[in-house]
Design an enzyme around this catalytic site. Sequence first.
Site, mmCIF file in Angstrom:
data_model
loop_
_atom_site.group_PDB
_atom_site.id
_atom_site.type_symbol
_atom_site.label_atom_id
_atom_site.label_comp_id
_atom_site.label_asym_id
_atom_site.label_seq_id
_atom_site.Cartn_x
_atom_site.Cartn_y
_atom_site.Cartn_z
ATOM 1 N N GLY A 33 -6.186 8.540 -12.715
ATOM 2 C CA GLY A 33 -5.960 7.204 -12.183
ATOM 3 C C GLY A 33 -7.165 6.722 -11.409
ATOM 4 O O GLY A 33 -8.095 7.491 -11.121
ATOM 5 N N ALA A 34 -7.130 5.430 -11.083
ATOM 6 C CA ALA A 34 -8.298 4.846 -10.416
ATOM 7 C C ALA A 34 -7.904 4.197 -9.095
ATOM 8 O O ALA A 34 -8.510 3.229 -8.656
ATOM 9 C CB ALA A 34 -8.941 3.819 -11.341
ATOM 10 N N GLY A 35 -6.866 4.744 -8.453
ATOM 11 C CA GLY A 35 -6.419 4.212 -7.163
ATOM 12 C C GLY A 35 -7.490 4.403 -6.089
ATOM 13 O O GLY A 35 -8.313 5.314 -6.189
ATOM 14 N N GLN B 178 -7.625 -3.088 1.231
ATOM 15 C CA GLN B 178 -6.290 -3.372 0.684
ATOM 16 C C GLN B 178 -5.816 -4.761 1.118
ATOM 17 O O GLN B 178 -5.198 -5.493 0.345
ATOM 18 C CB GLN B 178 -5.310 -2.295 1.159
ATOM 19 C CG GLN B 178 -5.594 -0.939 0.538
ATOM 20 C CD GLN B 178 -4.906 0.207 1.279
ATOM 21 O OE1 GLN B 178 -4.580 0.088 2.462
ATOM 22 N NE2 GLN B 178 -4.701 1.317 0.594
ATOM 23 N N GLU C 212 -8.412 4.103 10.147
ATOM 24 C CA GLU C 212 -8.890 4.397 8.786
ATOM 25 C C GLU C 212 -9.431 3.121 8.132
ATOM 26 O O GLU C 212 -8.933 2.023 8.399
ATOM 27 C CB GLU C 212 -7.781 5.044 7.949
ATOM 28 C CG GLU C 212 -6.474 4.278 7.906
ATOM 29 C CD GLU C 212 -6.357 3.347 6.740
ATOM 30 O OE1 GLU C 212 -7.223 3.393 5.873
ATOM 31 O OE2 GLU C 212 -5.402 2.556 6.720
ATOM 32 N N THR D 50 0.867 -1.182 0.000
ATOM 33 C CA THR D 50 0.000 0.000 0.000
ATOM 34 C C THR D 50 0.897 1.224 0.000
ATOM 35 O O THR D 50 2.117 1.105 -0.052
ATOM 36 C CB THR D 50 -0.910 0.027 1.249
ATOM 37 O OG1 THR D 50 -0.089 0.365 2.380
ATOM 38 C CG2 THR D 50 -1.578 -1.304 1.493
ATOM 39 N N CYS D 51 0.263 2.376 0.092
ATOM 40 C CA CYS D 51 1.062 3.604 0.070
ATOM 41 C C CYS D 51 1.934 3.720 1.312
ATOM 42 O O CYS D 51 2.946 4.395 1.292
ATOM 43 C CB CYS D 51 0.139 4.800 0.005
ATOM 44 S SG CYS D 51 -1.038 4.650 -1.320
ATOM 45 N N ASN D 52 1.516 3.087 2.390
ATOM 46 C CA ASN D 52 2.224 3.286 3.646
ATOM 47 C C ASN D 52 3.006 2.081 4.125
ATOM 48 O O ASN D 52 3.668 2.151 5.154
ATOM 49 C CB ASN D 52 1.235 3.697 4.736
ATOM 50 C CG ASN D 52 0.605 5.018 4.414
ATOM 51 O OD1 ASN D 52 1.292 5.963 4.059
ATOM 52 N ND2 ASN D 52 -0.708 5.077 4.470
#
Lengths: 267, 427
Positions: free
Chosen positions: B192-194, B123, B117, B53-55
């Site tokens: 984008g479709a994130g 995810q 969150e 994931t982003c983090n």
Amino acid sequence: MGSVLTIASIVTILVPVRARRLAQKNNAPGGIAAHRNWEFVAVGLILLGLLLMGMQSDVLPMLTVQGGLRTLALFVAIGWLVLRRKEKMAAAGMILLPMAAVLLVSSLLEPPHAVATSVGSPFFTTHVALVFLGLGGFALSFALSTLFLIQRRRLKRKQFEDIGQLPSMETLDLLNFRTQCLGFAALTAGVAMGVFLLTQSASGRGLGDITVWGTCAVWFWYAAGLHARVVLGWRGRTAAVFGVVGFGSLGAVLTVVTVVFGGWHGS
Amino acid sequence: MAPEERLIAVGVSHHTAPLEVRERLAVAADSIPTLLTRLRDDGFSNETVLLSTCNRVELYSVPGVRGDANGLARWLAETGGVMGRDVESTIYRLHDQAALHHIFRVVSSLDSVVLGEPEIVGQFKKAYRLSQESNAAGPVMHRVMDRALAVAKKVRTETNIAREAVSVGRAGVELARQVLGSLEGRSALLIGAGDHGKVVARSLLGYGLTEIVVANRTFGNAVNLAQQFKGSAIPLHEVERYFPRVDVVICSTGAGKILIDRDQLAGAVSKRRGRSLVMIDLAVPRNIDPGVNDLGGVYRFDLDDLAQIAGRGKEAREVAAEEAERIVESESERYWRQIMNEVVTQRIGTIVQTADAVRVAELERLRSTLDGLEPDQVAAVDAMTRAIVKKLLHQPLHQVRTWAREGEIESVESLFTAFGTRKEDDV
């Protein structure tokens, strides 16, 4: 008596500033609400002081340097009372209220003496009133511009802790534009009135009067800024810098004219 | 393989590595199946789930013959092309119960940038699905993942952690409003479709955004997304035309590179006549050049910024998180004990079977001698040998059960090693 009232108004005008500082320090933002009425008391005291000055003198108070500074402080304080009705505008008070206090303190340092010419003319009174209204508008614009630059800096530098305490940048920019327009319209009318008085005056004042040149410089500065905004789309930071520099220059002109040249229009 | 390595979690997160490192290690969703297959074929891992994931980028693994925590950490760094002691030091390595506890915390959003969150559950499910589709999830991973999702659900329903959460979407809205004021009459461009991009776009629409334009590498996906948002779709190469017009740009693609650079945007900014432009980069690796923030009127925010905004409500959620941590702690302990009991029971069964086989073999060896006995005498001998085996095993097996209950895994392993059972047969 006038001085006592002025000192009292300085004290009352600084009460909310002090309260806000303490509230921030103790992390209790609600604490300032109880002190908001002090601002009305301060405005009342300034007004009372000006009335007393008028009663004790042959001329309108704002036609003297001392009374003029107090009139300007009154306009700044009233402007703040109008501005604070907007959401999240408390921080503007931290700039405008001390500014009003500085103007009041300055008025105490200057002995009262009237301008030399056209004192009795209603045109002259209107001219001075309009110029002070214009200066009041620019003072509000200065405060809003400063807040805009602070908020911009926080957002650009990712310092997000306190961003919620100020209005959005769009709001600050729009209010800055409006107060500059108000100030510019009043100053333009005041300058136009002044030009008319000069043409009527037999004293030969004008080209040699530093106040006239200084006022014209300030007028051109704001005219250029507003023109650039409307025509070229200068907004945001550029407009805010214009507001800060413009008011800074205006303060410099007032100080130089008062201290070096002994008063406005060489009074 | 060390006895404590039945389940391993290795990876980096926002706690240990800066965005620059995370974006190097990030794995695009379409590359995950290939990598999972490679891990298995190379003998690093029998079962794997890769969460990117982003983090965070994390591997949950049941190690193979060549796999251990350090090997998997090296593999992760090599895959990202970021070798070096500095990077490897940012990769954490967790084993067994600690790994299980970590997985439970992650999916319960207790390890997230924004405490509580909701996006992490989606995810996590996606990572698990990819693992299943690649045949990389076996019996252990199925059970661990299912239990992790159940724990996450329990945490969200039994505590207020989710109710108090400031989502990434809400944080994006707050930043946009801090610059633009009211969002009514404003327009946005979604590139984008994130997942995060969609969340922020949806939040902006909820706060009065009037128009949304969607651009995507696959035009069909842009059209589908635009229909969801009641907006319009454009091909990706046309986005530049919209920079002078829109008020917000949200970038959330898996392109893995900069799509909007400073020079490209500078021309568009001059056409905006001083109007502010909010750019929200939610992609990892980043899609918007950080240098655009230096342009007048352009405000660029990324995931870390949104996290900072969301973090301001952290205090309230931390109270709920304390209760959530207790749930995760007790669930991971309980579940690990359950797993260990199953393992121990299975091994005890193996030991009992082996002992019985020895007993039967010995009886068989003495068949010629026993043939002279009466059937009831043979039965008595059989019962006696059974009893001897049972009594001999009783004390050590009782002890191993006690150790398993108390979590003394090393003692359990020592005893099993003495009996000659193999760990590879577990679970």
